[in-house]
Motif scaffolding. Structure first.
Motif, PDB file in Angstrom:
ATOM      1  N   ASP A 167      96.670 -29.042  44.440  1.00  0.00           N
ATOM      2  CA  ASP A 167      96.009 -28.569  43.231  1.00  0.00           C
ATOM      3  C   ASP A 167      95.189 -27.305  43.475  1.00  0.00           C
ATOM      4  N   VAL A 192      95.568 -24.601  40.769  1.00  0.00           N
ATOM      5  CA  VAL A 192      94.944 -24.999  39.502  1.00  0.00           C
ATOM      6  C   VAL A 192      93.432 -24.866  39.612  1.00  0.00           C
ATOM      7  N   LYS A 209     101.269 -19.854  33.345  1.00  0.00           N
ATOM      8  CA  LYS A 209     101.201 -21.040  34.209  1.00  0.00           C
ATOM      9  C   LYS A 209     101.852 -22.211  33.484  1.00  0.00           C
ATOM     10  N   SER A 210     102.730 -22.915  34.144  1.00  0.00           N
ATOM     11  CA  SER A 210     103.463 -23.994  33.486  1.00  0.00           C
ATOM     12  C   SER A 210     102.971 -25.371  33.927  1.00  0.00           C
ATOM     13  N   TRP A 211     101.699 -25.474  34.235  1.00  0.00           N
ATOM     14  CA  TRP A 211     101.143 -26.746  34.667  1.00  0.00           C
ATOM     15  C   TRP A 211     101.045 -27.697  33.490  1.00  0.00           C
ATOM     16  N   ASN A 212     101.207 -28.978  33.776  1.00  0.00           N
ATOM     17  CA  ASN A 212     101.117 -30.030  32.787  1.00  0.00           C
ATOM     18  C   ASN A 212      99.663 -30.182  32.329  1.00  0.00           C
ATOM     19  N   ARG A 232      97.702 -32.729  34.306  1.00  0.00           N
ATOM     20  CA  ARG A 232      97.299 -32.259  35.636  1.00  0.00           C
ATOM     21  C   ARG A 232      96.060 -31.382  35.538  1.00  0.00           C
ATOM     22  N   VAL A 233      96.059 -30.452  34.576  1.00  0.00           N
ATOM     23  CA  VAL A 233      94.913 -29.562  34.397  1.00  0.00           C
ATOM     24  C   VAL A 233      93.688 -30.374  33.995  1.00  0.00           C
TER      25      VAL A 233
END
Length: 65
Positions: free
Chosen positions: A18, A21, A49-52, A55-56
């Motif tokens: 992480d 992030v 950014k293609s983070w879920n 998750r963020v």
């Protein structure tokens, strides 16, 4: 052993780091201290950014922002 296959017994979950992030969130919070999670997440998505979202949100709560 309890009817489990060997692969299930020895499986180790590999969670991605992480660090990216954390760095991105801290950089945004440093500039925009009053923004909440929805606005920060939207800004991260606009930056590509293609983070879920989950998750963020997990990292956001872990950092106690």
């Amino acid at each position: 052993m309890a009817g489990l296959s060997r692969s299930v017994f020895y499986y180790k979950h590999k969670r991605p780091s992480d660090d990216e992030v954390i760095d991105a969130l801290l950089a945004l919070v440093e500039r925009h201290q009053r923004w909440g999670l929805p606005k920060l997440f939207k800004r991260l998505r606009n930056k590509g950014k293609s983070w879920n979202k989950k998750r963020v949100e997990r990292v956001y709560n872990m950092l106690k922002l």
